[in-house]
Design an enzyme around this catalytic site. Structure first.
Site, short mmCIF file in Angstrom:
data_model
loop_
_atom_site.label_atom_id
_atom_site.label_comp_id
_atom_site.label_asym_id
_atom_site.label_seq_id
_atom_site.Cartn_x
_atom_site.Cartn_y
_atom_site.Cartn_z
CB THR A 14 -8.84 74.32 52.17
OG1 THR A 14 -7.45 74.05 52.10
CG2 THR A 14 -9.59 73.00 52.25
CG ASP A 56 -2.48 76.78 48.57
OD1 ASP A 56 -2.83 75.58 48.59
OD2 ASP A 56 -1.80 77.31 49.47
CG ASP A 89 -1.38 76.45 54.40
OD1 ASP A 89 -1.77 75.80 55.38
OD2 ASP A 89 -1.20 75.94 53.28
CD GLN A 271 13.71 78.45 68.59
OE1 GLN A 271 13.64 77.31 68.99
NE2 GLN A 271 14.81 78.96 68.07
#
Ligand code: ASP
Length: 335
Positions: A14, A56, A89, A271
């Site tokens: 970005t 990206d 990301d 998790q």
């Protein structure tokens, strides 16, 4: 501070994007000129820019990590510090990979990116890059770091936590190395010491690894098939809490015993990003212990996955892979 040589390596994200005709963000080609004109003059350091890719970061594969590592190695002697501009990301994965591939790193490597493009008037890109160049001049920090929102983390400890806020990253189990306010505050006890050995790169990897996020009712048969057909060379289990998994006969015993028979290593991470795996705490972790699964302790999922790829690339014997996964190689886990 004496005058430094800094290399900015562009990889995309970005940070360098602009809107296309459909209003979607896509990589633009203005950033190098913009930085030369508006950011380089702010520093007395000599700053060069190399564009490696303009992607990206969702398009990144391990081969991109290798190319960044090789580029740093090729330019290692000519610069005091490196800044890598990267999409947010997958930045935590790249930071983890670089921390293992750049062995005996003796210089700062700072990854940064932005939530809004550099040309957006509300962008965080400008400050993130200015901060990153500042930190890259701290030659006594031999770390692969990730800098975002005035905070510097050890790269292999990070996760992207927020897709909206400028405060987009954190290191759930390892506090920041530096905070940038009106001054720069260091946490010296968290910063790695200078390595004794000579800098070198080792970019070997094998990406035949899958992550299995456990959920109530998960069916393991497809994974067992993959293990027996050797379509996968290692598994990462994303268990509950401190390493808990179903203790009844859900097909998990079959998966674990077939993996063991095929010499396929299995690592267990959590998790829950904060905290650590402890396979002795609950009866529900006994199966993992029984089958000799590797505890990721407090490693992030990103670091565990990347480290396993690198372990597979470097070692063939399951015990060597287990030893590498259990060792603290680049400050990615507690000792
Ligand atoms: N999709 C972008 C990327 O990772 C997101 C960003 O840079 O913030 O390249």
């Amino acid at each position: 501070m004496t005058e430094k040589n800094i290399l900015i390596i562009h990889t995309g994200g970005t940070f360098v994007m602009e809107s296309n005709e459909q209003g979607q963000l896509t990589p633009g080609d203005y950033a190098i000129n913009y930085i030369s004109k508006h950011i380089k003059p702010l520093f007395s350091a000599k700053i060069d820019q190399h564009q490696l890719f303009n992607l990206d970061s969702s398009l990144f594969r391990p081969v991109h990590w290798v190319k960044i590592a090789e580029h740093i190695a090729e330019n290692y002697e000519n610069y005091d510090g490196f800044v890598v501009i990267h999409g947010t990301d997958t930045m935590a994965y790249t930071a983890s990979a670089l921390s293992f591939m750049l062995k005996n790193l003796g210089k700062p490597v700072v990854l940064t990116g932005a939530q809004l493009p550099l040309i957006d008037r509300r962008s965080d890109a400008f400050m993130n890059l200015v901060d990153a160049i500042e930190v890259a001049q701290h030659s006594d920090i031999p770390e692969v770091m990730l800098l975002f929102n005035h905070t510097v983390f050890r790269g292999n400890r990070t996760k992207k936590k927020n897709a909206w806020d400028f405060d987009a990253f954190y290191a759930p189990n390892y506090g920041p190395l530096l905070k940038l306010g009106i001054g720069i505050e260091r946490k010296p006890y968290r910063i790695a010491p200078m390595p004794a050995g000579k800098f070198e790169i080792d970019t070997r990897y094998d990406d035949s690894v899958i992550v299995i996020p456990f959920f109530p009712g998960i069916d393991f048969s497809a994974f067992t098939l993959m293990v027996n057909e050797k379509r996968v060379h290692a598994l990462i289990i994303e268990a509950y809490g401190s390493g808990n998994i179903p203790s009844d006969n859900t097909g998990l015993d079959r998966l674990f015993s077939d993996a063991a028979a095929n010499e396929i290593p299995i690592a267990v991470c959590s998790q829950s990003p904060v905290g650590k795996i402890d396979l002795s705490l609950y009866e529900a972790a006994a199966k993992a212990k029984f089958y000799g699964l590797i505890s990721a302790v407090d490693m992030t999922r990103e670091a565990t996955l990347v480290k396993m790829m690198i372990a597979l690339g470097r070692y063939k014997k399951i015990n060597e892979i287990k030893d590498f996964m259990s060792a603290n190689c680049a400050g990615e886990k507690e000792n």
